[in-house]
Write an enzyme that holds these catalytic residues in place. Structure first.
Site, PDB file in Angstrom:
ATOM      1  N   PHE A 280     110.171   7.657 -37.955  1.00  0.00           N
ATOM      2  CA  PHE A 280     110.791   8.979 -38.142  1.00  0.00           C
ATOM      3  C   PHE A 280     110.827   9.720 -36.815  1.00  0.00           C
ATOM      4  CE2 PHE A 280     109.956  13.559 -38.383  1.00  0.00           C
ATOM      5  CZ  PHE A 280     111.032  14.001 -39.153  1.00  0.00           C
ATOM      6  N   ASP A 367     124.917   1.003 -70.405  1.00  0.00           N
ATOM      7  CA  ASP A 367     124.237   0.683 -69.150  1.00  0.00           C
ATOM      8  C   ASP A 367     125.169  -0.132 -68.262  1.00  0.00           C
ATOM      9  OD1 ASP A 367     121.973  -0.542 -67.351  1.00  0.00           O
ATOM     10  OD2 ASP A 367     120.922   0.941 -68.571  1.00  0.00           O
ATOM     11  N   ASP A 368     124.600  -0.852 -67.345  1.00  0.00           N
ATOM     12  CA  ASP A 368     125.340  -1.587 -66.314  1.00  0.00           C
ATOM     13  C   ASP A 368     126.413  -2.502 -66.934  1.00  0.00           C
ATOM     14  OD1 ASP A 368     126.007  -2.663 -63.906  1.00  0.00           O
ATOM     15  OD2 ASP A 368     123.979  -3.325 -63.399  1.00  0.00           O
ATOM     16  N   ARG A 444     119.190  -7.471 -54.436  1.00  0.00           N
ATOM     17  CA  ARG A 444     119.982  -7.677 -55.649  1.00  0.00           C
ATOM     18  C   ARG A 444     121.470  -7.843 -55.282  1.00  0.00           C
ATOM     19  NH1 ARG A 444     121.022  -4.098 -61.089  1.00  0.00           N
ATOM     20  NH2 ARG A 444     120.347  -5.635 -62.580  1.00  0.00           N
ATOM     21  N   TRP A 478     120.741   7.493 -63.756  1.00  0.00           N
ATOM     22  CA  TRP A 478     121.043   7.342 -62.321  1.00  0.00           C
ATOM     23  C   TRP A 478     120.095   6.298 -61.749  1.00  0.00           C
ATOM     24  CZ3 TRP A 478     123.637  11.434 -59.132  1.00  0.00           C
ATOM     25  CH2 TRP A 478     123.608  11.163 -57.764  1.00  0.00           C
ATOM     26  N   ASP A 535     109.064  10.380 -58.809  1.00  0.00           N
ATOM     27  CA  ASP A 535     108.350  11.344 -57.976  1.00  0.00           C
ATOM     28  C   ASP A 535     108.821  12.754 -58.300  1.00  0.00           C
ATOM     29  OD1 ASP A 535     110.656  12.102 -56.147  1.00  0.00           O
ATOM     30  OD2 ASP A 535     110.582   9.956 -55.767  1.00  0.00           O
ATOM     31  N   GLU A 615     112.775  -3.987 -90.805  1.00  0.00           N
ATOM     32  CA  GLU A 615     112.469  -3.464 -89.467  1.00  0.00           C
ATOM     33  C   GLU A 615     113.313  -2.220 -89.170  1.00  0.00           C
ATOM     34  OE1 GLU A 615     111.175  -7.303 -86.798  1.00  0.00           O
ATOM     35  OE2 GLU A 615     113.247  -7.208 -87.482  1.00  0.00           O
TER      36      GLU A 615
HETATM   37  C1  DGJ Z   1     117.568  -1.505 -63.505  1.00  0.00           C
HETATM   38  C2  DGJ Z   1     117.175  -0.576 -64.604  1.00  0.00           C
HETATM   39  O1  DGJ Z   1     115.852  -0.203 -64.502  1.00  0.00           O
HETATM   40  C3  DGJ Z   1     117.508  -1.227 -65.928  1.00  0.00           C
HETATM   41  O2  DGJ Z   1     117.057  -0.449 -66.982  1.00  0.00           O
HETATM   42  C4  DGJ Z   1     118.987  -1.418 -65.987  1.00  0.00           C
HETATM   43  O3  DGJ Z   1     119.634  -0.182 -65.981  1.00  0.00           O
HETATM   44  C5  DGJ Z   1     119.443  -2.273 -64.816  1.00  0.00           C
HETATM   45  N1  DGJ Z   1     118.990  -1.750 -63.576  1.00  0.00           N
HETATM   46  C6  DGJ Z   1     120.942  -2.380 -64.775  1.00  0.00           C
HETATM   47  O4  DGJ Z   1     121.383  -3.051 -63.680  1.00  0.00           O
END
Ligand code: DGJ
Length: 744
Positions: A280, A367-368, A444, A478, A535, A615
């Site tokens: 830094f 999700d993704d 990734r 996010w 955080d 269930e």
């Molecule tokens: C990581 C997240 O923690 C998961 O829950 C999921 O959203 C994946 N990414 C999707 O790529």
């Protein structure tokens, strides 16, 4: 008045309901730290007697012998390259090569209300609950002024600290180290508690006596990280959950952080927390200011539980802007990730939506996998338009259809990243962080966008603001799925490259601040491959954060318990997933999965169609039970009733107004011929009677006898405790809800 100045001893005292923080303008204007701890009266300068210590130099101007040395006296904000050889708080360098800082008090003042910081999240006061003390220190050689800021929250028992550095000289100054705060504990034996871990196993508690020399916890990942939570505790060596002095140090920062702890030659402990000084630097031109992130300090002499309670209340009430959460809180969500991973489509989502509704959920999160050519995790990040093959009518078509079914719609995004295989990267390769002449590491299979650049955050704001405007979205997850490496910004000159990592965090806060500010009805949940950026900085924008990618309830017991030392239960994103668990392969009872997810946001991460009718009925009941107890769980006081190494994990939630309490217990390690399962409850009214409103056991292989009693005295539950029936089986659990009846 929670701030007092007494001229006779030149002491400045900060008062909270149960703590006192005192400093003194000492010889030659050095700002000395006298005391921080339990309430007591008067000036405490008699604690620090003059001491002539070998090899601890004395200021040149001092005329009265060798009794005063910066190296032995507790400091409020330590300088560097002077006579204090312990941890420094500030290191700077001038154009002429002057290195270090020698800080003397120039002036001080108090202000009503709570200070704010430029471009950084910080806690806020509701009404007139806080006062600010500002003490300006000067470093003559560089012309730098260091404003120490203290926010005093009397009722909350919290003192916040931050620092504003101003270049009041005529030349450029380079900041090399900037701490949010320095805390000297001159006497006593202390333990350092930190929370380490890894992806999918975050926040594992580690407690060890402070040893001579240095120990630290830090991140250089560009984010606070899975590996070392920025939150740390210093507690008396003999402190327990219920007794003893404990200090919580909670940085409101999401980037590279470091907290160092040093035990010096005289038995004094110093903690210095702030931006990680490794790699830094920051060039400060004449007249410019630099704000150092806030640190929330809390003191409890009621052990670790007392500390957690103070921090939980403060983070809930004075950090998270939780309007969106309040609107969303009666909606339990189902997230598509573990149900279908990248195999999302409108048809799949509508089926999931119907299934979710049957479980009592009210929000479906896509999700993704919904955008561009995103069929796996190797491509398309950056191309934030719905894949028409999967979603022929776009997101708005899906949201509308869900809404016809009474379901709200939520969306996963990962704004900070770009895939090399994406239209965005092809158009703007220089927007990704990379060191010239070196291939950047892939995480990734993705690269990190340089959020320090205005045009990048502008582009991201426009992209996501349009998505939120054009679609009926109630919730955003996010995500951020890699650590920052190859940190070099194409937009910065060579001498400013040390700024890139912090500028990234400032850009992130700018973007989060705009989007959460412009779309206040949307609940933003933070995520970074689970708890990689869990955080207080993120909590200021996102009142809940996905705690871990590990959804195994038995692993989660340790992860969530670790997180609970500093962070409120309301902040924990926690879902019921399938069994056997996708991360650990472990099979657990459905009731146990529900119980652990209830210590958080309670949602689902599974395909309802894969469940039996029985269930599904159980999950409907569990959702109803969670909603019944949500306020008590999320806004009440949380108690850890069992130690890490116990064979069971017992948690207790007491409603804010004390009208009820929920006890949950999971058996982690069933034993043959076991000792009785016994716990003592906490936080009850000793005079009151509590009626057992519900008593449920899940996953037990043995028959459970009827409750021998249904009404208990508060004192009896706390002092004599409660013995539970033996539970046999694989990870069985119990939940008991007691409602306060009468006062004697
Ligand atoms: C990581 C997240 O923690 C998961 O829950 C999921 O959203 C994946 N990414 C999707 O790529």
């Amino acid at each position: 008045m929670s701030i007092e100045y007494r001229a006779e001893r030149r002491t400045l005292t900060l008062l909270t309901k149960n703590s006192v923080y005192q400093m003194q303008i000492g010889p030659l204007g050095y700002l000395l730290h006298l005391y921080y701890g339990a309430r007591c009266e008067g000036d405490l300068d008699w604690l620090h007697l003059p001491r002539d210590c070998g090899f601890s130099p004395n200021p040149h101007e001092l005329t009265e012998g060798r009794g005063f040395s910066l190296d032995t006296m507790p400091q409020e904000y330590s300088g560097s390259n002077g006579a204090d050889f312990r941890l420094s708080s500030l290191e700077l360098e001038t154009g002429s090569g002057v290195v270090g800082a020698d800080l003397h008090v120039l002036r001080w003042e108090t202000r009503p209300g709570k200070y704010a910081l430029d471009g950084l999240p910080a806690s806020f006061a509701n009404g007139d609950e806080a006062e600010t003390l500002s003490v300006v220190l000067g470093d003559e050689a560089s012309g730098v002024e260091v404003e120490l800021l203290y926010g005093v929250f009397y009722e909350r028992d919290v003192i916040t600290r931050a620092v504003r550095i101003r270049n009041a000289g005529g030349g450029v100054v380079t900041l090399r180290k900037v701490a949010s705060a320095c805390l000297d504990l001159p006497f006593g034996r202390w333990d350092f508690i930190r929370f380490h871990g890894r992806h999918a196993m975050e926040r594992q508690i580690e407690r060890a006596p402070v040893r001579s020399g240095l120990q630290s916890t830090a991140s250089l990942r560009g984010s606070s990280g899975h590996h070392n939570d920025p939150f740390t505790i210093l507690c008396a060596h003999d402190a327990t959950e219920d007794h003893g002095a404990c200090y919580g140090l909670m940085p409101v920062y999401s980037g590279n952080h470091r907290t160092d702890v040093e035990l010096d030659q005289g038995g004094s402990v110093r903690a210095v927390a702030g931006i990680n000084p490794d790699r830094f630097s920051w060039r400060l031109l004449p007249g410019e200011c630099f704000d150092v992130p806030e640190l929330i300090l809390a003191f409890s002499d009621e052990g670790l539980t007392g500390l957690s309670h103070r921090l939980h209340r403060f983070l809930r009430g004075n950090l998270s802007r939780a309007e969106a959460r309040r609107r969303a809180e009666d909606r339990v969500l189902l997230n598509s990730w573990e149900a279908c991973y990248f195999g999302v489509s409108e048809t799949r989502m509508l089926a999931l939506g119907r299934g979710a509704k049957e479980l009592g959920a009210g929000l479906l999160v896509l999700d993704d996998g919904w955008f561009g050519e995103r069929c796996d995790d190797r491509r398309a990040l950056g191309d934030w338009t719905p894949n028409r093959g999967k979603f022929p009518e776009g997101l708005s078509g899906l949201a509308e259809k869900l809404s016809e079914d009474g379901m709200a719609f939520g969306l996963w995004i990962e704004p900070e990243m770009v895939s090399e295989d994406s239209a965005l990267f092809r158009a703007h390769p220089d927007w990704a962080l990379r060191v010239p002449g070196r291939s950047p590491a892939l995480g990734r299979d993705q690269l990190v966008l340089d959020l320090g650049r205005e045009e990048v955050t502008e582009h991201l704001y426009e992209t996501f603001a349009a998505l939120l405007r054009e679609n009926d979205i109630s919730y955003v997850k996010w995500d951020m799925n890699r650590s920052l490496s190859d940190v070099y910004s194409a937009a910065l000159p060579p001498e400013r490259q040390g700024e890139a990592a912090h500028r990234y965090v400032l850009g992130l806060y700018r973007l989060l601040g705009r989007l959460t500010g412009d779309f206040p009805a949307v609940l933003f949940e933070g995520c970074s491959g689970g708890g990689g950026r869990f955080d207080a900085g993120i909590l200021a924008f996102c009142p809940q954060i996905w705690v871990s990618d590990n959804t195994d309830p038995i692993a989660r017991l340790r992860i969530q318990q670790g997180a609970s030392y500093g962070y409120p239960i309301a902040a924990f994103g926690a879902h019921v997933s399938a069994s056997p668990n996708h991360q650990t392969g472990r099979a657990t009872p459905l009731g146990t999965r529900c119980l652990v997810a209830m210590a958080g946001s309670f949602g689902f991460e599974l395909d309802p169609a894969a469940l039996s009718a029985e269930e599904r009925a159980q999950l409907r009941e569990q959702t109803a039970f969670f909603l019944r107890c949500r306020e008590t769980i999320q806004q009440g006081d949380f108690y850890r009733l069992s130690a890490e190494d116990e064979r069971f994990c017992a948690w207790q939630f007491v409603a804010e107004d004390g009208h009820e309490t929920l006890l949950t217990l999971v058996l982690k390690d069933p034993e043959a011929n076991p000792a009785p399962l016994h716990v003592c409850l906490k936080g009850l009214d000793p005079q009151a009677r509590y009626r057992l409103e519900c008593r449920d056991f899940f996953g037990c292989r043995n028959p459970i006898p009827e409750a021998p009693r249904t009404v208990f005295g508060g004192a009896a539950l706390m002092h004599a405790g409660l013995t539970l029936p033996q539970l046999l089986g694989d990870y069985p659990c119990a939940r008991l809800l007691f409602v306060k009846e009468t006062c004697k």
